[in-house]
Structure formats: structure tokens, C-alpha cells
Design a protein around this motif. Structure first.
Motif, PDB file in Angstrom:
ATOM      1  N   VAL A 105       0.855  -1.195   0.000  1.00 21.53           N
ATOM      2  CA  VAL A 105       0.000   0.000   0.000  1.00 21.53           C
ATOM      3  C   VAL A 105       0.892   1.247   0.000  1.00 21.53           C
ATOM      4  N   ALA A 106       0.315   2.350  -0.457  1.00 21.90           N
ATOM      5  CA  ALA A 106       1.021   3.629  -0.435  1.00 21.90           C
ATOM      6  C   ALA A 106       0.194   4.612   0.382  1.00 21.90           C
ATOM      7  N   LEU A 107       0.874   5.372   1.187  1.00 18.50           N
ATOM      8  CA  LEU A 107       0.228   6.388   2.009  1.00 18.50           C
ATOM      9  C   LEU A 107       0.409   7.744   1.336  1.00 18.50           C
ATOM     10  N   HIS A 108      -0.625   8.595   1.377  1.00 21.57           N
ATOM     11  CA  HIS A 108      -0.515   9.914   0.769  1.00 21.57           C
ATOM     12  C   HIS A 108       0.219  10.880   1.680  1.00 21.57           C
ATOM     13  N   ALA A 109       0.301  10.583   2.949  1.00 21.42           N
ATOM     14  CA  ALA A 109       1.010  11.455   3.895  1.00 21.42           C
ATOM     15  C   ALA A 109       2.454  10.996   4.023  1.00 21.42           C
ATOM     16  N   LEU A 141       5.450  10.083   6.277  1.00 24.29           N
ATOM     17  CA  LEU A 141       5.639   9.619   7.647  1.00 24.29           C
ATOM     18  C   LEU A 141       7.091   9.713   8.083  1.00 24.29           C
ATOM     19  N   PHE A 142       7.786  10.758   7.639  1.00 24.79           N
ATOM     20  CA  PHE A 142       9.191  10.931   8.001  1.00 24.79           C
ATOM     21  C   PHE A 142       9.325  10.893   9.508  1.00 24.79           C
ATOM     22  N   PRO A 143      10.208  10.193  10.094  1.00 22.43           N
ATOM     23  CA  PRO A 143      11.361   9.423   9.662  1.00 22.43           C
ATOM     24  C   PRO A 143      11.051   7.944   9.426  1.00 22.43           C
ATOM     25  N   PHE A 144       9.794   7.543   9.559  1.00 19.61           N
ATOM     26  CA  PHE A 144       9.444   6.125   9.425  1.00 19.61           C
ATOM     27  C   PHE A 144       9.271   5.677   7.980  1.00 19.61           C
ATOM     28  N   SER A 145       9.133   6.600   7.054  1.00 23.39           N
ATOM     29  CA  SER A 145       8.867   6.230   5.665  1.00 23.39           C
ATOM     30  C   SER A 145       9.975   5.371   5.072  1.00 23.39           C
ATOM     31  N   THR A 146      11.223   5.623   5.449  1.00 26.56           N
ATOM     32  CA  THR A 146      12.340   4.824   4.931  1.00 26.56           C
ATOM     33  C   THR A 146      12.264   3.386   5.441  1.00 26.56           C
ATOM     34  N   ILE A 147      11.924   3.225   6.716  1.00 27.39           N
ATOM     35  CA  ILE A 147      11.813   1.879   7.301  1.00 27.39           C
ATOM     36  C   ILE A 147      10.612   1.145   6.721  1.00 27.39           C
ATOM     37  N   LYS A 150       9.138   1.508   3.770  1.00 31.70           N
ATOM     38  CA  LYS A 150       9.203   1.177   2.346  1.00 31.70           C
ATOM     39  C   LYS A 150      10.357   0.233   1.987  1.00 31.70           C
ATOM     40  N   TYR A 151      11.331   0.046   2.861  1.00 32.65           N
ATOM     41  CA  TYR A 151      12.512  -0.749   2.528  1.00 32.65           C
ATOM     42  C   TYR A 151      12.138  -2.170   2.170  1.00 32.65           C
ATOM     43  N   PRO A 152      12.632  -2.759   1.127  1.00 40.03           N
ATOM     44  CA  PRO A 152      13.569  -2.346   0.090  1.00 40.03           C
ATOM     45  C   PRO A 152      12.897  -1.761  -1.150  1.00 40.03           C
ATOM     46  N   SER A 153      11.619  -1.444  -1.081  1.00 38.67           N
ATOM     47  CA  SER A 153      10.908  -0.861  -2.218  1.00 38.67           C
ATOM     48  C   SER A 153      11.388   0.563  -2.478  1.00 38.67           C
ATOM     49  N   GLU A 154      11.227   1.019  -3.704  1.00 45.60           N
ATOM     50  CA  GLU A 154      11.641   2.374  -4.062  1.00 45.60           C
ATOM     51  C   GLU A 154      10.451   3.325  -4.137  1.00 45.60           C
ATOM     52  N   THR A 155       9.246   2.843  -3.948  1.00 45.78           N
ATOM     53  CA  THR A 155       8.046   3.675  -4.013  1.00 45.78           C
ATOM     54  C   THR A 155       7.983   4.565  -2.781  1.00 45.78           C
ATOM     55  N   PRO A 156       7.847   5.886  -2.974  1.00 44.85           N
ATOM     56  CA  PRO A 156       7.801   6.778  -1.815  1.00 44.85           C
ATOM     57  C   PRO A 156       6.535   6.583  -0.983  1.00 44.85           C
ATOM     58  N   ASN A 157       6.658   6.655   0.328  1.00 48.98           N
ATOM     59  CA  ASN A 157       5.555   6.533   1.293  1.00 48.98           C
ATOM     60  C   ASN A 157       4.797   5.202   1.168  1.00 48.98           C
ATOM     61  N   ALA A 158       5.484   4.157   0.744  1.00 48.83           N
ATOM     62  CA  ALA A 158       4.860   2.845   0.588  1.00 48.83           C
ATOM     63  C   ALA A 158       5.155   1.978   1.811  1.00 48.83           C
ATOM     64  N   ILE A 159       4.352   0.935   1.953  1.00 49.82           N
ATOM     65  CA  ILE A 159       4.611  -0.075   2.986  1.00 49.82           C
ATOM     66  C   ILE A 159       5.031  -1.342   2.246  1.00 49.82           C
ATOM     67  N   SER A 160       6.240  -1.795   2.540  1.00 49.53           N
ATOM     68  CA  SER A 160       6.791  -2.955   1.838  1.00 49.53           C
ATOM     69  C   SER A 160       6.174  -4.258   2.356  1.00 49.53           C
ATOM     70  N   THR A 161       6.507  -5.325   1.663  1.00 52.19           N
ATOM     71  CA  THR A 161       6.023  -6.651   2.025  1.00 52.19           C
ATOM     72  C   THR A 161       6.466  -7.041   3.430  1.00 52.19           C
ATOM     73  N   HIS A 162       7.723  -6.765   3.756  1.00 50.73           N
ATOM     74  CA  HIS A 162       8.255  -7.110   5.076  1.00 50.73           C
ATOM     75  C   HIS A 162       7.414  -6.463   6.182  1.00 50.73           C
ATOM     76  N   MET A 163       7.239  -5.178   6.051  1.00 52.14           N
ATOM     77  CA  MET A 163       6.509  -4.436   7.081  1.00 52.14           C
ATOM     78  C   MET A 163       5.040  -4.842   7.123  1.00 52.14           C
ATOM     79  N   TRP A 164       4.469  -5.101   5.949  1.00 55.27           N
ATOM     80  CA  TRP A 164       3.067  -5.509   5.910  1.00 55.27           C
ATOM     81  C   TRP A 164       2.863  -6.831   6.667  1.00 55.27           C
ATOM     82  N   VAL A 165       3.792  -7.770   6.471  1.00 51.07           N
ATOM     83  CA  VAL A 165       3.689  -9.061   7.168  1.00 51.07           C
ATOM     84  C   VAL A 165       3.821  -8.863   8.674  1.00 51.07           C
TER      85      VAL A 165
END
Length: 169
Positions: A124-128, A130-136, A138-153
């Protein structure tokens, strides 16, 4: 506002996390198939009931010898039945533990392989921002403000286990 980027993966990981949390409930019917009383145990139980009915018809005062003989037979059969049921119970506990471990291992293996395969896919991608959490998130995805598979699980697993805590022992 949330934008779902990969609905299939969202549902897929929700189902896997739910199955992982529900393993203790899923184990019970599987173990019930293996721990049913055997034919011998049912036969012993029927014989005990028959002897008890015979014993009820005998007067203890008038025919003490016959009454005592039946009581000894009943005691012997009850001890046999108790031994058989204890053996069945220990077998049931072993099967329950084994099935629980195998199911958890299979689900964990599927989750790990899936996370590795889809590691760069954002869920999923968030429109807001979430700095400083956005890097954590989205990792390892390159999509800005996204939630990666790792974090989603991780988030799904924690959320589902928290919601199911009153239901699952």
C-alpha cells in the motif's frame, strides 16, 4: 488516505498471517481424528456396562460371592480401560505437538519464501509523509511513502494475533 498498490499480496499475506494465528484451533480437529477410542476400548466399555447391569440385578446380601466376583471383573476391566485411555492420551499429546509444529513450520516457510520473492513489491502507499518512518516502512521498495512486504507481514501478524487473542488459547 491509503492507496492499495497490490491487492493480491495484501489479501495473500492477511490469509497467511491468519492461518498462522489460527493453528492452535486448526490442530484440534486434526488430532481428534487420531485420538478416537479404539475398538478394544469401546468393547471393554460395553463389557463393563454389561457387568454393572448384571451386578445391579444381584443382591449383595444374598449372593455376596457372585457380587464380589463381578466386582473383581469390573475392577480388572476398568484398570485395563484406564491404561488404554492413558496410552491414547499420551499418543494424542504427541500427535498434537507434532501437527502443531509441522503446520507452523509450513506456514512460516511459505511466508518467508513469499516475502523473499515479493520483497521489492509495495503493498500500500500512504498519501502522507511519515518521516522518519517512511524509509523503514518502504525498505527495500523504491516507491515513496509505501509499505513494503516485510513491514506488511509484521504489521498484519501483530494485528491479527492481537485481535484473535481472546479466541485463540
Amino acid at each position: 488516505m491509503i492507496e492499495i498498490l497490490n491487492g493480491f499480496l495484501l489479501i495473500y499475506f492477511l490469509i497467511l498471517c491468519s492461518l498462522s494465528a489460527l493453528v492452535p484451533i486448526l490442530v484440534k480437529p486434526i488430532v481428534a481424528c487420531f485420538s478416537r477410542p479404539s475398538y478394544e476400548e469401546r468393547k471393554l466399555w460395553d463389557e463393563i456396562l454389561t457387568l454393572k447391569n448384571e451386578q445391579k440385578e444381584i443382591s449383595m446380601k444374598d449372593e455376596f460371592a457372585a457380587y464380589s466376583k463381578l466386582q473383581r471383573k469390573i475392577n480388572k476391566l476398568e484398570s485395563e480401560l484406564k491404561e488404554n485411555s492413558q496410552a491414547r492420551l499420551s499418543k494424542s499429546i504427541a500427535v498434537k505437538g507434532t501437527v502443531h509444529i509441522v503446520l507452523q513450520a509450513v506456514i512460516a516457510f511459505i511466508v518467508i519464501i513469499s516475502v523473499i520473492c515479493f520483497r521489492r513489491e509495495p503493498i500500500v502507499a500512504l498519501h502522507a509523509n511519515l518521516f522518519p518512518f517512511s524509509t523503514i516502512l518502504k525498505y527495500p521498495s523504491e516507491t515513496p511513502n509505501a509499505i513494503s512486504t516485510h513491514m506488511w507481514v509484521i504489521m498484519s501478524n501483530i494485528s491479527i494475533r492481537t485481535l484473535l487473542k481472546p479466541i485463540v488459547p
